[in-house]
Structures are given as structure tokens and as C-alpha cells.
Enzyme design. Structure first.
Site, PDB file in Angstrom:
ATOM      1  N   GLY A 123       5.891   3.571  -2.083  1.00  7.48           N
ATOM      2  CA  GLY A 123       5.008   4.233  -1.128  1.00  7.48           C
ATOM      3  C   GLY A 123       3.737   4.683  -1.842  1.00  7.48           C
ATOM      4  O   GLY A 123       2.890   3.847  -2.168  1.00  7.48           O
ATOM      5  N   SER A 169       6.785  -0.515  -7.541  1.00  6.06           N
ATOM      6  CA  SER A 169       5.507  -0.231  -6.898  1.00  6.06           C
ATOM      7  C   SER A 169       5.101   1.212  -7.231  1.00  6.06           C
ATOM      8  O   SER A 169       4.995   1.552  -8.408  1.00  6.06           O
ATOM      9  CB  SER A 169       5.625  -0.478  -5.386  1.00  6.06           C
ATOM     10  OG  SER A 169       4.364  -0.495  -4.773  1.00  6.06           O
ATOM     11  N   TRP A 170       4.864   2.065  -6.225  1.00  6.89           N
ATOM     12  CA  TRP A 170       4.593   3.475  -6.526  1.00  6.89           C
ATOM     13  C   TRP A 170       5.732   4.079  -7.342  1.00  6.89           C
ATOM     14  O   TRP A 170       5.510   4.959  -8.174  1.00  6.89           O
ATOM     15  CB  TRP A 170       4.390   4.267  -5.244  1.00  6.89           C
ATOM     16  CG  TRP A 170       4.537   5.741  -5.440  1.00  6.89           C
ATOM     17  CD1 TRP A 170       5.598   6.528  -5.059  1.00  6.89           C
ATOM     18  CD2 TRP A 170       3.612   6.621  -6.114  1.00  6.89           C
ATOM     19  NE1 TRP A 170       5.399   7.831  -5.460  1.00  6.89           N
ATOM     20  CE2 TRP A 170       4.188   7.913  -6.098  1.00  6.89           C
ATOM     21  CE3 TRP A 170       2.373   6.427  -6.723  1.00  6.89           C
ATOM     22  CZ2 TRP A 170       3.557   9.012  -6.670  1.00  6.89           C
ATOM     23  CZ3 TRP A 170       1.738   7.521  -7.298  1.00  6.89           C
ATOM     24  CH2 TRP A 170       2.329   8.798  -7.265  1.00  6.89           C
ATOM     25  N   ASP A 180       1.956 -11.467  -6.540  1.00  8.91           N
ATOM     26  CA  ASP A 180       1.916 -10.129  -5.966  1.00  8.91           C
ATOM     27  C   ASP A 180       0.482  -9.822  -5.528  1.00  8.91           C
ATOM     28  O   ASP A 180      -0.424  -9.695  -6.359  1.00  8.91           O
ATOM     29  CB  ASP A 180       2.385  -9.107  -7.007  1.00  8.91           C
ATOM     30  CG  ASP A 180       2.601  -7.717  -6.440  1.00  8.91           C
ATOM     31  OD1 ASP A 180       1.946  -7.372  -5.448  1.00  8.91           O
ATOM     32  OD2 ASP A 180       3.433  -6.977  -7.001  1.00  8.91           O
ATOM     33  N   HIS A 212       5.429  -9.138  -3.920  1.00  9.55           N
ATOM     34  CA  HIS A 212       5.585  -7.739  -4.322  1.00  9.55           C
ATOM     35  C   HIS A 212       6.950  -7.149  -4.004  1.00  9.55           C
ATOM     36  O   HIS A 212       7.417  -6.260  -4.714  1.00  9.55           O
ATOM     37  CB  HIS A 212       4.491  -6.911  -3.625  1.00  9.55           C
ATOM     38  CG  HIS A 212       4.458  -5.473  -4.011  1.00  9.55           C
ATOM     39  ND1 HIS A 212       4.107  -5.041  -5.275  1.00  9.55           N
ATOM     40  CD2 HIS A 212       4.748  -4.341  -3.297  1.00  9.55           C
ATOM     41  CE1 HIS A 212       4.159  -3.713  -5.325  1.00  9.55           C
ATOM     42  NE2 HIS A 212       4.545  -3.268  -4.135  1.00  9.55           N
TER      43      HIS A 212
END
Length: 321
Positions: A43, A110-111, A263, A291
Site C-alpha cells: 500500500g 512493495s510498500w 514491474d 509487480h
């Protein structure tokens, strides 16, 4: 291809009060005396789900998942008050202390890779190893690529829908224009912006179209859009190049980096730059993936990474894998 482990239910659930007004949802699954691992979701604003537990052998791992401030089953939903990177880092440390864990493995995508690096650099003595996917360094060029110009040239059809909720006069700084709507009092405009923001991310997150993935982004649209935009207009509350600058603090830790060749959300140069700053890390470039962690090649690599790391840290024979 190595399959994900079957779905399992948590054996313990916790509601942990942190800084007001936030209450965190935390659960534990797998083996209570296994190797502790913290799943750090993306996120920011996405939350965990049943998939989050399926990368780990439940016979080897004590699996801890939590929903970060404002998302998933944590409350209040989509709340931006007292919600920043360093608050989340201290939430992770609070969870570790409350669960009586001395050191743990961090597993973030990711985050989640950003937050895992930030936590490890702040608390290196509490980390045994890291497994990171879809690296997101939160540099100015990374925000600009996905939210202003760059990925827009790969997906001009999806980008048109992302722009549609904003008047042409406000398109010079798209994140600020979205932030105004996502934090404004007009609830209709807020939800329109949230759906457009999250749909853009969901559509571009996988190499092949994945309607189920887009639907998951739609379901979490408000928390994803509000919290992501809040973080990103504030440069993720990081100093310029902070994560790369501070890599010497955790250079001694083993790490496995998994990143899709194609990605489009977090281009491969993020992972490459991290690997160059972390000579002891292992970089796995997945040739047929974007991703998303749910893509077969990435899921396979993550399960294998978790298996091999557990056996190394627990001193188990690799041939039993």
C-alpha cells in the site's frame, strides 16, 4: 513451480491499542514455536488477507500478520491522523514486544519492502533476515514515474481513466490534486478519486490482466487511495535516498530480493539499486512477471526463498525441502 501452502486459520488474534485513535489487528498462525516471521503488507493502506499466510511452511514458521494503521481490520478505517512511516515502525516494534519475540524475519512487498527496510535500519538487532519483493525506495523519481509521467506511456488507456476525475488545470501535480479530493469533505468526489487511484494501481500491477486483483483494489479503494496519497505527497516521511544511505546499518543481514522484470509499478532499477547497496543480498529477477505477489513466478520465488531461509536459520537439511 513451487505452490503456495494451503490456507490456514490463525491460532491467535489480537487487538493492540497503539497511539490514539488506532487499534491494530494482529494474528498468528503456523507453529507457535517456529521461526518468527512478520508479513509486512503493501500500500500503504492495503491490509492482509488469507494469501498473506500462504508463503510460509506452517510447520517451520510462526507467522505474524498485521493490518497497518487505518486499513484492513485495524481501526479507525482510512484514518490519516498519527499515520506515518515512523509510527508504523514503532507499531512493528510494539507487536514484537507484545508477542515476546526476540528477533524475527521480515517479509515485505512493495510498500512492505519500504517499511521493512525502515524498521530494520531503525532496529537492526531485532531482525534475523529479510525477504523483500517489488522494491519501492520511495525516491522522488519513483513517485513521479507512477503518478505523474512514465508508467502513463505504457498504459495510456488506463491512464486516461486515472486522469478523468481531474480537470486539465490541475494535472500539473496529480498527487496534490488527488490529495485535495481524497481529504476533502465532498464524499462523492472522494470516492470517485479513490476508485480511480486504486484502479490505476490494480490494472498495472500484473504482467497479464488480472480482474480478481483489480477487484481487490476496488474493495480497499478508500484506505489504499487516502493513505497512499497521504504518504506519497509527504515523500513517505523519508529523507532523500534515506533507505539506500542507511543500508550500512543492515549490510550484515542476509536478504533475498525478488523483483519482476516487467514491474511497471516499481521498476526494476529500485531492486538493482538496493542490491548494489547491499552486497550480501541475493537478487532474483523474475523474467515473466510484473509487480504482484500473486503472479506465479513471483509466488514461486517467494515460497522457495522462505523455505530455504527457514532451513538455513533453523539449521535443517536442505534436501528435505
Amino acid at each position: 513451480m513451487q505452490s503456495l501452502y494451503p490456507e490456514i486459520k490463525p491460532y491467535a488474534r489480537h487487538a493492540l491499542a497503539v497511539q490514539e485513535p488506532h487499534i491494530l489487528y494482529v494474528d498468528e498462525s503456523g507453529s507457535a514455536d517456529g521461526l518468527p516471521v512478520l508479513f509486512v503488507h503493501g500500500g500503504p493502506g492495503a491490509g492482509c488477507d488469507a494469501l498473506s499466510r500462504r508463503f510460509f511452511d506452517p510447520a517451520l514458521y510462526r507467522i505474524v500478520t498485521f493490518d497497518q494503521r487505518g486499513c484492513g481490520r485495524s481501526t479507525p478505517h482510512a484514518c490519516l491522523e498519527h499515520n506515518d512511516t515512523w509510527a508504523l515502525v514503532e507499531d512493528m516494534e510494539h507487536i514484537r514486544q507484545q508477542l515476546g519475540i526476540e528477533r524475527w524475519v521480515l517479509f515485505g512487498g512493495s510498500w512492505g519492502s519500504t517499511l521493512s527496510l525502515a524498521y530494520a535500519q531503525r532496529h537492526p538487532e531485532r531482525v534475523q533476515a529479510l525477504i523483500l519483493r517489488g522494491i519501492f525506495l520511495c525516491r522522488p523519481e519513483d513517485f513521479r514515474w507512477f503518478y505523474q509521467e512514465g508508467a502513463s506511456r505504457l498504459f495510456p488507456d488506463y491512464w486516461q481513466d486515472y486522469l478523468a476525475v481531474l480537470p486539465p488545470a490541475e494535472r500539473g501535480d496529480l498527487m496534490q490534486a488527488y490529495y485535495k479530493r481524497l481529504t476533502g469533505s465532498d464524499e462523492i468526489a472522494q470516492m470517485q478519486a479513490a476508485k480511480a487511484w486504486s484502479c490505476w494501481e490494480g490494472r498495472t500491477a500484473s504482467l497479464r490482466p488480472n480482474p480478481q486483483l483489480v477487484e481487490r483494489f476496488h474493495e480497499r479503494a478508500l484506505s489504499i487511495a487516502r493513505i497512499e496519497c497521504h504518504y506519497f505527497v509527504n515523500q513517505a516521511f523519508l529523507e532523500p535516498d534515506q533507505l539506500l544511505r542507511d543500508m550500512p546499518r543492515i549490510a550484515h543481514l542476509p536478504g533475498i530480493i525478488v523483483h519482476g522484470r516487467y514491474d511497471a509499478v516499481c521498476p526494476l532499477d529500485n531492486a538493482w539499486a538496493l542490491h548494489q547497496a547491499w552486497p550480501g543480498s541475493e537478487l532474483q529477477i523474475i523474467r515473466d512477471a510484473g509487480h504482484a505477489a500473486s503472479e506465479p513466478g513471483i509466488a514461486d520465488a517467494l515460497v522457495r526463498a522462505a523455505d530455504s531461509l527457514a532451513r538455513r536459520l533453523l539449521d535443517l537439511p536442505l534436501e528435505d525441502a
